[in-house]
Scaffold this motif. Structure first.
Motif, mmCIF file in Angstrom:
data_model
loop_
_atom_site.group_PDB
_atom_site.id
_atom_site.type_symbol
_atom_site.label_atom_id
_atom_site.label_comp_id
_atom_site.label_asym_id
_atom_site.label_seq_id
_atom_site.Cartn_x
_atom_site.Cartn_y
_atom_site.Cartn_z
ATOM 1 N N LEU A 205 -0.405 9.074 -12.095
ATOM 2 C CA LEU A 205 -1.555 9.891 -12.482
ATOM 3 C C LEU A 205 -1.243 11.386 -12.476
ATOM 4 O O LEU A 205 -2.139 12.207 -12.670
ATOM 5 C CB LEU A 205 -2.737 9.591 -11.557
ATOM 6 N N GLY A 206 0.035 11.739 -12.235
ATOM 7 C CA GLY A 206 0.463 13.127 -12.405
ATOM 8 C C GLY A 206 0.506 13.974 -11.155
ATOM 9 O O GLY A 206 0.712 15.195 -11.239
ATOM 10 N N ALA A 207 0.346 13.362 -9.970
ATOM 11 C CA ALA A 207 0.325 14.156 -8.734
ATOM 12 C C ALA A 207 1.721 14.515 -8.245
ATOM 13 O O ALA A 207 1.885 15.437 -7.452
ATOM 14 C CB ALA A 207 -0.430 13.399 -7.642
ATOM 15 N N ASN A 208 2.740 13.797 -8.723
ATOM 16 C CA ASN A 208 4.112 14.012 -8.257
ATOM 17 C C ASN A 208 4.863 14.881 -9.272
ATOM 18 O O ASN A 208 5.498 14.374 -10.189
ATOM 19 C CB ASN A 208 4.806 12.661 -8.081
ATOM 20 N N LEU B 201 0.817 -1.203 0.000
ATOM 21 C CA LEU B 201 0.000 0.000 0.000
ATOM 22 C C LEU B 201 0.859 1.265 0.000
ATOM 23 O O LEU B 201 0.575 2.216 -0.723
ATOM 24 C CB LEU B 201 -0.910 0.015 1.230
ATOM 25 N N ARG B 202 1.910 1.256 0.818
ATOM 26 C CA ARG B 202 2.737 2.445 0.916
ATOM 27 C C ARG B 202 3.401 2.775 -0.425
ATOM 28 O O ARG B 202 3.337 3.896 -0.907
ATOM 29 C CB ARG B 202 3.796 2.237 2.007
ATOM 30 N N HIS B 203 4.037 1.785 -1.022
ATOM 31 C CA HIS B 203 4.699 2.024 -2.300
ATOM 32 C C HIS B 203 3.671 2.196 -3.425
ATOM 33 O O HIS B 203 3.861 3.024 -4.319
ATOM 34 C CB HIS B 203 5.631 0.858 -2.636
ATOM 35 N N GLY B 204 2.589 1.427 -3.366
ATOM 36 C CA GLY B 204 1.587 1.459 -4.427
ATOM 37 C C GLY B 204 0.875 2.793 -4.526
ATOM 38 O O GLY B 204 0.645 3.298 -5.631
ATOM 39 N N LEU B 205 0.512 3.389 -3.375
ATOM 40 C CA LEU B 205 -0.184 4.672 -3.410
ATOM 41 C C LEU B 205 0.730 5.767 -3.953
ATOM 42 O O LEU B 205 0.317 6.571 -4.790
ATOM 43 C CB LEU B 205 -0.665 5.051 -2.001
ATOM 44 N N TRP B 206 1.985 5.782 -3.493
ATOM 45 C CA TRP B 206 2.936 6.772 -4.001
ATOM 46 C C TRP B 206 3.138 6.604 -5.502
ATOM 47 O O TRP B 206 3.090 7.565 -6.269
ATOM 48 C CB TRP B 206 4.270 6.617 -3.267
ATOM 49 N N ALA C 157 -1.266 4.032 4.630
ATOM 50 C CA ALA C 157 -0.923 2.621 4.824
ATOM 51 C C ALA C 157 -0.979 2.255 6.306
ATOM 52 O O ALA C 157 -1.510 1.203 6.680
ATOM 53 C CB ALA C 157 0.458 2.323 4.248
ATOM 54 N N LEU C 158 -0.438 3.125 7.166
ATOM 55 C CA LEU C 158 -0.446 2.854 8.604
ATOM 56 C C LEU C 158 -1.861 2.816 9.167
ATOM 57 O O LEU C 158 -2.196 1.935 9.977
ATOM 58 C CB LEU C 158 0.377 3.916 9.336
ATOM 59 N N ARG D 252 6.329 15.670 -3.892
ATOM 60 C CA ARG D 252 6.946 14.363 -3.659
ATOM 61 C C ARG D 252 7.006 14.060 -2.163
ATOM 62 O O ARG D 252 6.708 12.955 -1.720
ATOM 63 C CB ARG D 252 8.341 14.330 -4.277
ATOM 64 N N ARG D 253 7.362 15.058 -1.394
ATOM 65 C CA ARG D 253 7.440 14.895 0.057
ATOM 66 C C ARG D 253 6.046 14.653 0.642
ATOM 67 O O ARG D 253 5.861 13.782 1.506
ATOM 68 C CB ARG D 253 8.077 16.144 0.676
ATOM 69 N N VAL D 254 5.070 15.410 0.172
ATOM 70 C CA VAL D 254 3.694 15.241 0.658
ATOM 71 C C VAL D 254 3.153 13.853 0.300
ATOM 72 O O VAL D 254 2.509 13.197 1.123
ATOM 73 C CB VAL D 254 2.779 16.344 0.069
ATOM 74 N N LEU D 255 3.421 13.396 -0.930
ATOM 75 C CA LEU D 255 2.953 12.077 -1.351
ATOM 76 C C LEU D 255 3.578 10.974 -0.520
ATOM 77 O O LEU D 255 2.909 9.993 -0.168
ATOM 78 C CB LEU D 255 3.249 11.864 -2.835
ATOM 79 N N ASN D 256 4.855 11.108 -0.213
ATOM 80 C CA ASN D 256 5.514 10.117 0.639
ATOM 81 C C ASN D 256 4.861 10.056 2.012
ATOM 82 O O ASN D 256 4.602 8.974 2.550
ATOM 83 C CB ASN D 256 7.004 10.445 0.784
ATOM 84 N N GLN D 257 4.603 11.217 2.598
ATOM 85 C CA GLN D 257 3.971 11.272 3.913
ATOM 86 C C GLN D 257 2.540 10.732 3.856
ATOM 87 O O GLN D 257 2.111 9.997 4.750
ATOM 88 C CB GLN D 257 3.985 12.703 4.435
ATOM 89 N N LEU D 258 1.819 11.113 2.792
ATOM 90 C CA LEU D 258 0.438 10.644 2.641
ATOM 91 C C LEU D 258 0.385 9.133 2.485
ATOM 92 O O LEU D 258 -0.434 8.454 3.133
ATOM 93 C CB LEU D 258 -0.200 11.315 1.424
#
Length: 237
Positions: free
Chosen positions: A197-200, A186-191, A217-218, A206-212
């Motif tokens: 899809l163009g969000a990064n 989930l963690r790697h898949g969502l990022w 996932a948690l 990139r930092r926000v996506l990693n945190q999200l």
């Protein structure tokens, strides 16, 4: 004999970009299902009547406008289509990546890893993690959905099957192993999916996506693990 005409739509669907988009969208569908499923599992804290009522209402959604279990089967079919699309696109992309790298054991060069190769623990474990998840889903369906196997004792009550199953150490252990694999996936898949899809598009996003991705996932993993652990410890049930 005339050759098969490849339309722009088919060409896009077969392209690497199209396959990555298919993988991302199907992954997000499964994300949505997991969140709903996690929320449903938390009804176990309400006791047997609340949990069994929740399980029963899943089959009566839409009545009397639609027949019994129709909405549930629509959800199952959409989810199954998403799983098939996800696995198919993953296999095709993996083969293309394998071919592009020039064979087994080779990875892309990267200056973000001390060995000079592109590799993160989450991405490295996606393949075996996916296999573990697939095996666990089959077991999970046989146990709690189809009522075919009954560790802890058979029952027509979803609540009693759920509680009796997770009082057994190896059932809880298998759940922990499977959810560990789910967490990395989930963690790697969502990022990766949101990136596709163009969000990064910048260092900030990139930092926000990693945190999200880590946070979501948690939340999902903790939400799924809390009831079984508390059942095993005797706090619930």
């Amino acid at each position: 004999m005339a050759g098969t005409i490849v339309t722009p739509a088919r060409r896009a669907a077969r392209s690497t970009v199209g396959l990555k988009a298919l993988m991302a969208i199907s992954g997000l569908i499964m994300y949505g299902y997991l969140i709903l499923h996690m929320g449903g599992n938390l009804w176990v804290f309400g006791g047997q009547q609340a949990f069994d009522t929740y399980a029963h209402h899943l089959r009566t959604l839409g009545e009397p406008m639609v027949p019994h279990s129709t909405v549930l089967w629509i959800v199952r079919i959409v989810l199954l289509a998403g799983v098939i699309a996800h696995i198919w696109s993953a296999v095709v992309l993996s083969r293309r990546s394998h071919h592009a790298r020039g064979g087994a054991g080779k990875r892309y060069a990267s200056n973000q890893h001390r060995r000079g190769m592109q590799r993160s623990y989450a991405s490295f474990t996606l393949r075996w993690g996916g296999a573990i998840i697939a095996l666990f889903v089959i077991y999970h369906l046989l146990h709690l959905t189809l009522n075919v196997i009954a560790p802890g004792g058979a029952s027509d009550s979803p609540y009693l099957r759920y509680v009796a199953g997770f009082k057994i150490w190896w059932v809880l252990l298998s759940y922990l192993i499977a959810l560990t694999a789910v967490g990395f996936h989930l963690r790697h898949g969502l990022w990766s999916g949101l990136t596709t899809l163009g969000a990064n598009f910048s260092a900030g996003t990139r930092r926000v996506l990693n945190q999200l991705a880590t946070a979501v996932a948690l939340v999902i993993i903790v939400g799924f693990l809390t009831p079984p652990v508390l059942i095993f410890l005797g706090v619930v049930g």
